[in-house]
Enzyme design. Structure first.
Site, PDB file in Angstrom:
ATOM      1  N   THR A 103     136.045  28.859  78.263  1.00 26.18           N
ATOM      2  CA  THR A 103     136.897  27.996  77.432  1.00 26.18           C
ATOM      3  C   THR A 103     136.333  27.774  76.034  1.00 26.18           C
ATOM      4  O   THR A 103     137.063  27.337  75.141  1.00 26.18           O
ATOM      5  CB  THR A 103     137.003  26.598  78.081  1.00 26.18           C
ATOM      6  OG1 THR A 103     135.672  26.070  78.199  1.00 26.18           O
ATOM      7  CG2 THR A 103     137.672  26.657  79.443  1.00 26.18           C
ATOM      8  N   ASP A 126     128.141  33.270  78.231  1.00 28.78           N
ATOM      9  CA  ASP A 126     127.934  33.316  79.681  1.00 28.78           C
ATOM     10  C   ASP A 126     128.830  34.434  80.206  1.00 28.78           C
ATOM     11  O   ASP A 126     129.432  35.198  79.429  1.00 28.78           O
ATOM     12  CB  ASP A 126     128.188  31.945  80.330  1.00 28.78           C
ATOM     13  CG  ASP A 126     129.668  31.560  80.382  1.00 28.78           C
ATOM     14  OD1 ASP A 126     130.496  32.284  79.782  1.00 28.78           O
ATOM     15  OD2 ASP A 126     130.011  30.538  81.005  1.00 28.78           O
ATOM     16  N   HIS A 182     132.419  15.330  51.553  1.00 30.67           N
ATOM     17  CA  HIS A 182     131.982  16.052  52.759  1.00 30.67           C
ATOM     18  C   HIS A 182     130.464  15.975  52.915  1.00 30.67           C
ATOM     19  O   HIS A 182     129.954  15.818  54.035  1.00 30.67           O
ATOM     20  CB  HIS A 182     132.456  17.503  52.715  1.00 30.67           C
ATOM     21  CG  HIS A 182     133.953  17.622  52.747  1.00 30.67           C
ATOM     22  ND1 HIS A 182     134.714  16.983  53.702  1.00 30.67           N
ATOM     23  CD2 HIS A 182     134.822  18.258  51.937  1.00 30.67           C
ATOM     24  CE1 HIS A 182     135.988  17.231  53.485  1.00 30.67           C
ATOM     25  NE2 HIS A 182     136.091  18.001  52.420  1.00 30.67           N
ATOM     26  N   HIS A 204     134.621  21.882  55.387  1.00 28.16           N
ATOM     27  CA  HIS A 204     134.427  20.429  55.515  1.00 28.16           C
ATOM     28  C   HIS A 204     133.186  20.052  56.320  1.00 28.16           C
ATOM     29  O   HIS A 204     132.530  19.068  55.996  1.00 28.16           O
ATOM     30  CB  HIS A 204     135.643  19.790  56.202  1.00 28.16           C
ATOM     31  CG  HIS A 204     136.887  19.847  55.369  1.00 28.16           C
ATOM     32  ND1 HIS A 204     137.959  19.025  55.610  1.00 28.16           N
ATOM     33  CD2 HIS A 204     137.240  20.618  54.313  1.00 28.16           C
ATOM     34  CE1 HIS A 204     138.926  19.294  54.733  1.00 28.16           C
ATOM     35  NE2 HIS A 204     138.511  20.262  53.951  1.00 28.16           N
ATOM     36  N   CYS A 254     132.103  31.193  75.904  1.00 29.00           N
ATOM     37  CA  CYS A 254     132.175  31.032  77.358  1.00 29.00           C
ATOM     38  C   CYS A 254     133.648  31.170  77.733  1.00 29.00           C
ATOM     39  O   CYS A 254     134.436  31.695  76.940  1.00 29.00           O
ATOM     40  CB  CYS A 254     131.524  29.731  77.835  1.00 29.00           C
ATOM     41  SG  CYS A 254     132.218  28.203  77.197  1.00 29.00           S
TER      42      CYS A 254
HETATM   43  C1  RB5 Z   1     132.522  29.579  83.901  1.00 35.43           C
HETATM   44  O1  RB5 Z   1     133.338  29.732  85.010  1.00 35.43           O
HETATM   45  C2  RB5 Z   1     133.126  28.564  82.951  1.00 35.43           C
HETATM   46  O2  RB5 Z   1     133.037  27.294  83.502  1.00 35.43           O
HETATM   47  C3  RB5 Z   1     132.414  28.621  81.618  1.00 35.43           C
HETATM   48  O3  RB5 Z   1     132.524  29.889  81.077  1.00 35.43           O
HETATM   49  C4  RB5 Z   1     132.911  27.689  80.528  1.00 35.43           C
HETATM   50  O4  RB5 Z   1     134.297  27.791  80.368  1.00 35.43           O
HETATM   51  C5  RB5 Z   1     132.449  26.310  80.596  1.00 35.43           C
HETATM   52  O5  RB5 Z   1     132.810  25.466  79.768  1.00 35.43           O
END
Ligand code: RB5
Length: 150
Positions: free
Chosen positions: A67, A8, A134, A98, A65
């Site tokens: 996080t 994203d 596993h 694993h 993304c």
């Molecule tokens: C976008 O602002 C952020 O929420 C997205 O990139 C991500 O971290 C969502 O989990």
């Protein structure tokens, strides 16, 4: 190996950097977007990449993304996907050995490009251990999936 790549807006710049890195490593990749830092919804890209891996058109996927968490949640909704959020080398190696992880997720707002490249290299080059314990654990996940999707 063919990699499905996606992000994203929160992971866009790291995706650009890793796309370049995959080229250096001679690893083929298909880019499923996004194409700039304009806000998009991570499920739109995450499901596309996960479906590509599920279909076998790509061998594995990398999703980024802000996080890495949103993409992990999305990818793991797709049958047969084992997506792992790895921000260290130990986890990247372990999740291949694993869990036979077929999608790597990363958070651009959490780690730098240097570490992300090392994680990608280890994750790409580590094979599933094929150890019986596993395999049994993965079969238990598959059995649950078979019940859900039947
Ligand atoms: C976008 O602002 C952020 O929420 C997205 O990139 C991500 O971290 C969502 O989990």
């Amino acid at each position: 190996m063919k990699i499905a790549l996606g992000s994203d807006h929160g992971g866009y710049q790291l995706k650009v950097n890793l796309k370049e890195y995959l080229k250096e490593l001679n690893v083929e990749c298909i880019d499923f977007g996004c194409d700039n830092e304009k806000s998009v919804d991570y499920p739109d890209i995450g499901f596309k990449v996960a479906e590509e891996v599920k279909s076998g058109k790509c061998d594995r996927g990398i999703l980024i993304c802000g996080t890495g968490i949103g993409m992990t949640i999305v990818a793991n909704k797709v049958r047969g996907i084992r997506a792992s959020l790895c921000h260290d080398i130990f986890s990247a190696r372990n999740t291949r050995e694993h869990n036979d992880a077929n999608i790597l997720t990363l958070g651009e707002r959490v780690i730098g490009t240097g570490l992300a490249k090392e994680i990608v290299k280890v994750w790409l080059n580590t094979k599933f251990s094929q150890e019986e314990r596993h395999i049994n654990r993965l079969n238990k996940i598959k059995q649950e999936e078979d019940k859900i999707y039947k």
